[in-house]
Design an enzyme around this catalytic site. Structure first.
Site, PDB file in Angstrom:
ATOM      1  N   GLU A  79       0.829  -1.285   0.166  1.00 15.56           N
ATOM      2  CA  GLU A  79      -0.125  -0.143  -0.126  1.00 15.56           C
ATOM      3  C   GLU A  79       0.796   1.185   0.031  1.00 15.56           C
ATOM      4  OE1 GLU A  79      -2.051   1.012   3.947  1.00 15.56           O
ATOM      5  OE2 GLU A  79      -1.312  -0.845   4.416  1.00 15.56           O
ATOM      6  N   CYS A 111      -3.413  -3.793   4.538  1.00 14.25           N
ATOM      7  CA  CYS A 111      -2.262  -4.772   5.217  1.00 14.25           C
ATOM      8  C   CYS A 111      -2.732  -6.446   4.923  1.00 14.25           C
ATOM      9  CB  CYS A 111      -2.274  -4.741   6.632  1.00 14.25           C
ATOM     10  SG  CYS A 111      -1.520  -3.085   7.395  1.00 14.25           S
ATOM     11  N   HIS A 233      -1.592 -10.324  12.237  1.00 12.51           N
ATOM     12  CA  HIS A 233      -1.007  -9.119  11.759  1.00 12.51           C
ATOM     13  C   HIS A 233      -0.702  -8.070  12.808  1.00 12.51           C
ATOM     14  CE1 HIS A 233      -0.914  -5.151   9.816  1.00 12.51           C
ATOM     15  NE2 HIS A 233      -1.838  -4.865  10.392  1.00 12.51           N
TER      16      HIS A 233
HETATM   17  P1  HMG Z   1      -2.400   6.328  21.554  1.00 12.23           P
HETATM   18  O1  HMG Z   1      -3.522   7.455  21.693  1.00 12.23           O
HETATM   19  O2  HMG Z   1      -0.867   6.849  21.290  1.00 12.23           O
HETATM   20  O3  HMG Z   1      -2.161   5.429  22.734  1.00 12.23           O
HETATM   21  O4  HMG Z   1      -3.217   5.444  20.233  1.00 12.23           O
HETATM   22  P2  HMG Z   1      -3.252   4.964  23.951  1.00 12.23           P
HETATM   23  O5  HMG Z   1      -3.712   6.095  24.871  1.00 12.23           O
HETATM   24  O6  HMG Z   1      -4.534   4.140  23.181  1.00 12.23           O
HETATM   25  O7  HMG Z   1      -2.375   3.975  24.617  1.00 12.23           O
HETATM   26  C1  HMG Z   1      -1.801   2.903  24.199  1.00 12.23           C
HETATM   27  C2  HMG Z   1      -1.854   1.818  25.067  1.00 12.23           C
HETATM   28  O8  HMG Z   1      -0.675   2.135  26.127  1.00 12.23           O
HETATM   29  C3  HMG Z   1      -3.191   1.561  26.010  1.00 12.23           C
HETATM   30  O9  HMG Z   1      -2.954   0.301  26.274  1.00 12.23           O
HETATM   31  C4  HMG Z   1      -2.637   2.513  27.291  1.00 12.23           C
HETATM   32  O10 HMG Z   1      -3.468   1.968  28.351  1.00 12.23           O
HETATM   33  C5  HMG Z   1      -1.286   2.004  27.497  1.00 12.23           C
HETATM   34  P3  HMG Z   1      -4.655  -0.580  26.620  1.00 12.23           P
HETATM   35  O11 HMG Z   1      -5.480   0.227  27.358  1.00 12.23           O
HETATM   36  O12 HMG Z   1      -4.964  -0.308  24.882  1.00 12.23           O
HETATM   37  O13 HMG Z   1      -4.275  -1.834  26.845  1.00 12.23           O
HETATM   38  N1  HMG Z   1      -0.392   3.040  28.263  1.00 12.23           N
HETATM   39  C6  HMG Z   1       0.389   2.907  29.258  1.00 12.23           C
HETATM   40  N2  HMG Z   1       1.073   1.820  29.574  1.00 12.23           N
HETATM   41  C7  HMG Z   1       1.992   1.696  30.483  1.00 12.23           C
HETATM   42  N3  HMG Z   1       2.781   2.739  30.947  1.00 12.23           N
HETATM   43  C8  HMG Z   1       1.907   4.127  30.480  1.00 12.23           C
HETATM   44  C9  HMG Z   1       0.927   4.012  29.691  1.00 12.23           C
HETATM   45  N4  HMG Z   1       0.327   4.904  28.909  1.00 12.23           N
HETATM   46  C10 HMG Z   1      -0.622   4.447  27.865  1.00 12.23           C
HETATM   47  N5  HMG Z   1       2.600   5.168  31.132  1.00 12.23           N
HETATM   48  C11 HMG Z   1      -2.842   3.984  18.677  1.00 12.23           C
HETATM   49  C12 HMG Z   1      -2.623   4.301  20.177  1.00 12.23           C
HETATM   50  C13 HMG Z   1      -2.479   2.298  18.470  1.00 12.23           C
HETATM   51  C14 HMG Z   1      -4.550   3.976  18.417  1.00 12.23           C
HETATM   52  C15 HMG Z   1      -2.166   4.796  17.842  1.00 12.23           C
HETATM   53  O14 HMG Z   1      -0.822   4.645  17.885  1.00 12.23           O
HETATM   54  C16 HMG Z   1      -2.548   4.701  16.149  1.00 12.23           C
HETATM   55  O15 HMG Z   1      -3.446   5.343  15.802  1.00 12.23           O
HETATM   56  N6  HMG Z   1      -2.010   3.671  15.431  1.00 12.23           N
HETATM   57  C17 HMG Z   1      -2.206   3.490  13.958  1.00 12.23           C
HETATM   58  C18 HMG Z   1      -3.418   2.740  13.840  1.00 12.23           C
HETATM   59  C19 HMG Z   1      -3.201   1.127  14.023  1.00 12.23           C
HETATM   60  O16 HMG Z   1      -2.035   0.773  14.295  1.00 12.23           O
HETATM   61  N7  HMG Z   1      -4.356   0.527  14.503  1.00 12.23           N
HETATM   62  C20 HMG Z   1      -4.194  -1.030  14.488  1.00 12.23           C
HETATM   63  C21 HMG Z   1      -5.509  -1.768  13.906  1.00 12.23           C
HETATM   64  S1  HMG Z   1      -5.815  -1.270  12.305  1.00 12.23           S
HETATM   65  C22 HMG Z   1      -4.556  -2.174  11.468  1.00 12.23           C
HETATM   66  O17 HMG Z   1      -3.941  -3.083  11.985  1.00 12.23           O
HETATM   67  C23 HMG Z   1      -4.338  -1.955   9.929  1.00 12.23           C
HETATM   68  C24 HMG Z   1      -3.191  -1.116   9.713  1.00 12.23           C
HETATM   69  O18 HMG Z   1      -1.983  -1.962   9.963  1.00 12.23           O
HETATM   70  C25 HMG Z   1      -3.123  -0.344   8.524  1.00 12.23           C
HETATM   71  C26 HMG Z   1      -3.277  -1.268   7.188  1.00 12.23           C
HETATM   72  O19 HMG Z   1      -4.265  -2.329   7.214  1.00 12.23           O
HETATM   73  O20 HMG Z   1      -3.009  -0.900   6.144  1.00 12.23           O
HETATM   74  C27 HMG Z   1      -2.956  -0.061  10.741  1.00 12.23           C
END
Ligand code: HMG
Length: 390
Positions: A79, A111, A233
């Site tokens: 992609e 992906c 994935h």
């Molecule tokens: P964010 O806002 O940076 O992080 O978004 P968050 O606030 O959701 O925190 C992440 C985790 O860290 C949470 O854990 C927090 O609790 C924890 P969870 O509650 O989910 O278990 N956390 C901590 N842990 C320890 N110590 C601390 C602390 N603070 C917080 N101090 C997000 C994270 C993944 C949403 C963002 O990075 C993002 O948008 N990424 C891109 C999208 C993505 O990867 N999506 C995955 C599913 S879609 C997919 O797989 C397809 C893709 O590969 C693309 C394609 O298909 O082409 C993306």
């Protein structure tokens, strides 16, 4: 006829961003990344290392001259296209000097597309048993400086040679896909970075996993106990861990649960050091599993969950072949330590650099570190690739 993965190669960029450095510069707690996402580092590609150079490098590491004579199809799943018309597979075919009577195409669905490519390759070999198909999954995950997805970027390629009598993994016929029209992550043609509804994308990933796996078990009368490992994935390893916990059957004997858990941990080791490589990340998980697990045996069944935003998911399975270890390298974790560590300002410059074209469509680049292949220049709007030392 038994058809599947005969060889696997991998390439990533020569530069790396440490998650602790990213956390410190963005005012985040480093544990948010190391524990919250289970990520330690991200591979960062310069402008001269793209899906073509990394894809060719991954394949170059596994192909013999005999393979290049037998390959009659090259598929690049991506992609991160470098051209809206010409397939990246044509550049790869040329760089690798594969015999000319071959089909070369590019496939896309976020992906997911490498999984579709694998199935196309399998069906092709079924019809043409002496053929070999080169499937390359190659991507650069780039969300943007200080964007919400910045911590889940990465770059890399997986190459797989698909043939009859494969020496690593025989693919089973039972596959089940699911399609849902959702806007969790997408990249319009006018944008160099994707739009993403991050949290929503994670819930969709988990829900597609749960519903596809449940239907898969019903249709094919199988259950988790039939498998030694489950590869996911890997947009970031913590999400796959959540998926693993979701499908875990706690009624299974503890030793089966423990084996699956250990193998899950082996499957995320490379991804923790590389980040998201989009369509290759599921197969990076397989490579990490095979090169780091201490308990896998020939005959073991492995399940795979492929997910591409948009969204398409698929569950498919395969069986390890006698002697599969002989086709692999020892763990690559040591190799990954050799990448050059970037400061934040170097990362921001290097990862987001755009070609500065003159009026005739020419651009030259600094001499960045790459693997064996490099984007040398753009000449009259044409990308000129070559071997690094030619
Ligand atoms: P964010 O806002 O940076 O992080 O978004 P968050 O606030 O959701 O925190 C992440 C985790 O860290 C949470 O854990 C927090 O609790 C924890 P969870 O509650 O989910 O278990 N956390 C901590 N842990 C320890 N110590 C601390 C602390 N603070 C917080 N101090 C997000 C994270 C993944 C949403 C963002 O990075 C993002 O948008 N990424 C891109 C999208 C993505 O990867 N999506 C995955 C599913 S879609 C997919 O797989 C397809 C893709 O590969 C693309 C394609 O298909 O082409 C993306």
């Amino acid at each position: 006829m038994k058809i599947g993965i005969d060889k696997m190669g991998f390439a990533t960029s020569q530069y790396v961003l440490q998650m602790d450095d990213l956390a410190n510069s963005r005012g985040a707690d480093p544990e948010k990344f190391s524990k919250g996402l289970l990520l330690n580092a991200l591979s960062i590609a310069p402008i001269t290392d793209d899906i073509v150079t990394m894809g060719a490098s991954a394949a170059d590491s596994i192909l013999t001259e005999d393979d290049k004579e037998a390959i009659d199809m090259v598929i690049v799943a991506t992609e991160s296209s470098v051209d809206q018309s010409k397939a990246a597979a044509i550049y790869v075919h040329s760089l690798l000097e594969i015999q000319p009577f071959a089909r070369s195409v590019e496939m896309k669905e976020a992906c997911y597309s490498a999984t579709a490519a694998l199935d196309y390759a399998r069906l092709h070999v079924e019809k043409h048993p002496n053929s070999k198909v080169l499937v390359i999954a190659s991507d650069i995950a780039k969300y943007g400086i200080e964007s919400s997805g910045e911590s889940t970027q990465g770059a890399g390629s997986i190459a797989m040679l698909i043939s009859q009598s494969p020496r690593i993994l025989e693919l089973n016929d039972q596959t089940l896909a699911q399609t849902r029209d959702i806007m969790d992550f997408w990249r319009p043609n006018y944008s160099t970075t994707p739009y993403v509804n991050g949290r929503y994308s994670t819930t969709q990933y988990l829900d597609m996993l749960k519903s596809t796996w449940s239907e898969y078990q019903r249709r094919f009368d199988t259950s988790l106990a039939d498998f030694s490992a489950f590869c996911f994935h890997l947009p970031f390893p913590k999400l796959a861990l959540k998926g693993f916990n979701k499908i875990m059957d706690k009624s299974m004997p503890i030793d089966i649960q423990e084996k699956l858990k250990k193998n899950f941990e082996s499957s995320i080791l490379y991804s923790q050091q590389i980040g998201n490589i989009y369509t290759g990340s599921l197969f990076l998980g397989l490579l990490s599993l095979l090169e780091n697990s201490q308990n896998l045996l020939a005959g073991d069944q492995i399940a795979f969950f492929s997910y591409g935003s948009g969204a398409v998911a698929e569950i498919f399975t395969g069986k390890l072949v006698e002697g599969f270890q002989n086709q692999l390298q020892p763990s690559r974790l040591g190799e990954l330590k050799k990448r050059t560590v970037l400061s934040i300002s170097d990362y921001e410059h290097l990862f987001f650099e755009e070609a500065q074209l003159d009026e005739e469509g020419n651009a030259t680049f600094a001499d960045y570190e790459t693997g064996p292949f490099v984007l040398k220049e753009i000449r009259e709007h044409q990308r000129i690739y070559g071997r690094k030392n030619d």
